[in-house]
Motif scaffolding. Structure first.
Motif, mmCIF file in Angstrom:
data_model
loop_
_atom_site.group_PDB
_atom_site.id
_atom_site.type_symbol
_atom_site.label_atom_id
_atom_site.label_comp_id
_atom_site.label_asym_id
_atom_site.label_seq_id
_atom_site.Cartn_x
_atom_site.Cartn_y
_atom_site.Cartn_z
ATOM 1 N N GLY A 269 0.802 -1.227 0.000
ATOM 2 C CA GLY A 269 0.000 0.000 0.000
ATOM 3 C C GLY A 269 0.829 1.268 0.000
ATOM 4 N N GLY A 270 2.141 1.145 -0.235
ATOM 5 C CA GLY A 270 2.993 2.333 -0.305
ATOM 6 C C GLY A 270 3.501 2.544 -1.720
ATOM 7 N N VAL A 271 4.727 2.093 -1.951
ATOM 8 C CA VAL A 271 5.362 2.300 -3.263
ATOM 9 C C VAL A 271 4.725 1.418 -4.350
ATOM 10 C CG1 VAL A 271 7.555 2.127 -4.522
ATOM 11 C CG2 VAL A 271 7.536 2.994 -2.171
ATOM 12 N N GLY A 272 4.292 0.213 -3.985
ATOM 13 C CA GLY A 272 3.782 -0.746 -4.976
ATOM 14 C C GLY A 272 2.726 -0.165 -5.913
ATOM 15 N N PRO A 273 1.628 0.412 -5.382
ATOM 16 C CA PRO A 273 0.595 0.956 -6.270
ATOM 17 C C PRO A 273 1.117 2.089 -7.153
ATOM 18 C CG PRO A 273 -0.190 0.862 -3.985
ATOM 19 C CD PRO A 273 1.247 0.489 -3.955
ATOM 20 N N MET A 274 2.127 2.823 -6.646
ATOM 21 C CA MET A 274 2.688 3.934 -7.433
ATOM 22 C C MET A 274 3.444 3.418 -8.654
ATOM 23 S SD MET A 274 1.777 6.738 -6.101
ATOM 24 C CE MET A 274 2.888 7.964 -6.786
ATOM 25 N N THR A 275 4.062 2.253 -8.519
ATOM 26 C CA THR A 275 4.821 1.699 -9.639
ATOM 27 C C THR A 275 3.889 1.446 -10.824
ATOM 28 O OG1 THR A 275 6.453 0.727 -8.162
ATOM 29 C CG2 THR A 275 6.261 -0.274 -10.333
ATOM 30 N N ILE A 276 2.728 0.871 -10.556
ATOM 31 C CA ILE A 276 1.772 0.598 -11.640
ATOM 32 C C ILE A 276 1.225 1.912 -12.195
ATOM 33 C CG2 ILE A 276 -0.456 -0.453 -12.197
ATOM 34 C CD1 ILE A 276 0.257 -2.800 -10.688
ATOM 35 N N ALA A 277 0.930 2.857 -11.314
ATOM 36 C CA ALA A 277 0.404 4.155 -11.784
ATOM 37 C C ALA A 277 1.410 4.831 -12.718
ATOM 38 C CB ALA A 277 0.070 5.051 -10.595
ATOM 39 N N MET A 278 2.700 4.736 -12.380
ATOM 40 C CA MET A 278 3.727 5.380 -13.213
ATOM 41 C C MET A 278 3.901 4.643 -14.547
ATOM 42 S SD MET A 278 4.656 8.096 -11.700
ATOM 43 C CE MET A 278 3.080 8.306 -10.945
ATOM 44 N N LEU A 279 3.658 3.337 -14.538
ATOM 45 C CA LEU A 279 3.700 2.593 -15.810
ATOM 46 C C LEU A 279 2.600 3.102 -16.744
ATOM 47 C CD1 LEU A 279 4.738 0.207 -17.548
ATOM 48 C CD2 LEU A 279 3.026 -1.207 -16.378
ATOM 49 N N MET A 280 1.431 3.328 -16.182
ATOM 50 C CA MET A 280 0.314 3.836 -16.994
ATOM 51 C C MET A 280 0.642 5.240 -17.503
ATOM 52 S SD MET A 280 -1.726 1.331 -16.912
ATOM 53 C CE MET A 280 -0.875 -0.105 -16.324
ATOM 54 N N ARG A 281 1.235 6.042 -16.617
ATOM 55 C CA ARG A 281 1.601 7.404 -17.000
ATOM 56 C C ARG A 281 2.632 7.368 -18.135
ATOM 57 N NH1 ARG A 281 6.138 10.092 -16.730
ATOM 58 N NH2 ARG A 281 6.175 12.321 -16.311
ATOM 59 N N ASN A 282 3.627 6.484 -18.023
ATOM 60 C CA ASN A 282 4.652 6.395 -19.069
ATOM 61 C C ASN A 282 4.041 5.949 -20.398
ATOM 62 O OD1 ASN A 282 6.655 7.226 -17.349
ATOM 63 N ND2 ASN A 282 7.676 5.244 -17.162
ATOM 64 N N THR A 283 3.039 5.073 -20.331
ATOM 65 C CA THR A 283 2.412 4.598 -21.571
ATOM 66 C C THR A 283 1.629 5.740 -22.233
ATOM 67 O OG1 THR A 283 2.273 2.401 -20.595
ATOM 68 C CG2 THR A 283 0.943 2.788 -22.564
ATOM 69 N N VAL A 284 0.968 6.543 -21.413
ATOM 70 C CA VAL A 284 0.259 7.708 -21.967
ATOM 71 C C VAL A 284 1.276 8.683 -22.573
ATOM 72 C CG1 VAL A 284 -1.154 9.723 -21.350
ATOM 73 C CG2 VAL A 284 -1.743 7.458 -20.460
ATOM 74 N N GLN A 285 2.408 8.865 -21.884
ATOM 75 C CA GLN A 285 3.481 9.737 -22.417
ATOM 76 C C GLN A 285 3.967 9.213 -23.772
ATOM 77 O OE1 GLN A 285 6.892 10.217 -19.720
ATOM 78 N NE2 GLN A 285 8.245 10.567 -21.461
ATOM 79 N N ALA A 286 4.130 7.891 -23.877
ATOM 80 C CA ALA A 286 4.600 7.286 -25.134
ATOM 81 C C ALA A 286 3.578 7.505 -26.247
ATOM 82 C CB ALA A 286 4.848 5.787 -24.924
ATOM 83 N N CYS A 287 2.301 7.365 -25.908
ATOM 84 C CA CYS A 287 1.229 7.556 -26.889
ATOM 85 C C CYS A 287 1.217 8.997 -27.385
ATOM 86 C CB CYS A 287 -0.099 7.176 -26.235
ATOM 87 S SG CYS A 287 -1.534 7.527 -27.241
ATOM 88 N N ARG A 288 1.331 9.924 -26.455
ATOM 89 C CA ARG A 288 1.344 11.351 -26.830
ATOM 90 C C ARG A 288 2.531 11.650 -27.739
ATOM 91 N NH1 ARG A 288 -1.821 14.948 -24.625
ATOM 92 N NH2 ARG A 288 -3.068 14.398 -22.829
ATOM 93 N N ALA A 289 3.690 11.099 -27.403
ATOM 94 C CA ALA A 289 4.892 11.366 -28.212
ATOM 95 C C ALA A 289 4.724 10.759 -29.601
ATOM 96 C CB ALA A 289 6.123 10.792 -27.521
ATOM 97 N N PHE A 290 4.126 9.557 -29.669
ATOM 98 C CA PHE A 290 3.939 8.862 -30.958
ATOM 99 C C PHE A 290 3.042 9.681 -31.876
ATOM 100 C CE2 PHE A 290 1.720 5.834 -33.707
ATOM 101 C CZ PHE A 290 2.779 5.109 -34.234
#
Ligand code: NDP
Length: 294
Positions: A269-290
């Motif tokens: 309930g600390g860092v773990g959920p943030m790791t997945i949230a940041m993966l989603m954020r990075n994927t959105v960043q990749a989509c925007r860049a594409f």
């Protein structure tokens, strides 16, 4: 209570992302993530399913490949090359660790750096070191930094001690926290298994981040009164009182350390959920860049 609620902060980030994703979908640019798992490691299976589930919840396009353990490196590379060419896929992730017959470095380098949402490709490692904003930053360090920012923890001028120097957590996190700007400008010390007198080094920390993979290693004598403690560790230990016979603990001995802290993350309930949230954020960043969407 002095808890940093990683789950709540991750939920807030995911709900912001959901709005962004809805807008991208309306323009016919649904962000797409491909997650590849080789083998049947139960912990890896759980991580992959959770990533896939989160993609679906956010309305992202998600493809999950669960390949048999005997999959050859050549077969895996062929799949990665196909995904590199697939315009519906903006992010590619190969769940770590792969079976021993597969060379992880070769696999990571086969991923198009523009789709490397884990941030492990040498191009992205270099970009992070250079402070290039187009970098994909590894998800766990990015999540730790975001937890500090969202909790209004001042990093500028703070003494930060990071326990662990892996390429996945410790090393990129040190780079992030020493960069100029919000969530940076810290004085960073990185300690590891060859460091002398870890408790003394750690007691110097205003912010202590443990990422070593040793259950409850960080005890009260490591922690200065009023410090902020981020526990990255995820360790499964035996516990006869649990139906499953085990439970998850961090690298920090939470019960004795928490009373000394200004703020501390729990495990889970600390860092773990943030790791997945940041993966989603990075994927959105990749989509925007594409799609060159600002
Ligand atoms: P690694 O095994 O790759 O690295 C561990 C690091 O800790 C190494 O630098 C090692 O030093 C150091 N270390 C190990 N034992 C000691 C010790 N006794 N004293 C001092 N330093 C020590 O682990 P990861 O970085 O991949 O992961 C660390 C932890 O974080 C694990 O529990 C992992 O499960 C968890 N994790 C959690 C994530 C999350 O989403 N919350 C994501 C990724 C990891 P040396 O280099 O000298 O060997």
């Amino acid at each position: 209570m002095n808890l940093i609620d990683g789950k709540a902060i991750a939920q807030k980030i995911l709900s912001e992302l959901r709005t962004e994703i809805t807008e991208l979908r309306a323009r016919d640019f649904p962000p797409g993530l491909a997650v590849i798992l080789v083998g049947e490691d139960p912990a890896s299976q759980a991580y992959v399913r959770s990533k896939d589930r989160t993609c679906h919840e956010l309305g992202m396009h998600s493809v999950k490949f669960e390949l048999r353990a005997s999959t050859s490196q050549a077969e895996l590379l062929t799949l990665i090359h196909q995904l590199n060419q697939d315009p519906a896929i903006h992010g590619i992730l190969v769940q770590s660790p792969p079976p021993a017959h597969i060379d992880e470095a070769t696999v990571i380098q086969a991923i198009d750096p523009r789709k490397d949402v884990d941030g492990f490709h040498p191009v992205n490692v270099a970009k992070v070191a250079l402070g290039d904003p187009s970098a994909f930053v590894p998800c766990t360090p990015l999540g730790c930094q975001r937890l500090l920012v969202e909790s209004n923890v001042q990093t500028a001028g703070a003494n930060v001690v990071i326990l662990g120097r892996s390429m996945i957590v410790g090393k990129p996190l040190a780079l992030l926290l020493m960069q100029k700007g919000l969530g940076g400008d810290a004085t960073v010390t990185v300690a590891h298994s060859r460091s002398r007198d870890l408790p003394a080094i750690c007691r110097n920390a205003d912010i202590l981040i443990a990422a070593i993979g040793r259950p409850e290693f960080v005890t009260a004598d490591f922690v200065r009164e009023g410090a902020v403690v981020i526990d990255v560790g995820i360790n499964r230990i035996a516990d006869a009182t649990k139906q499953s016979g085990s439970r998850l603990v961090g690298d920090v001995a939470f019960a004795e350390v928490a009373p000394k802290c200004r703020l501390i993350t729990p495990v889970p309930g600390g860092v773990g959920p943030m790791t997945i949230a940041m993966l989603m954020r990075n994927t959105v960043q990749a989509c925007r860049a594409f799609h060159t969407v600002a």
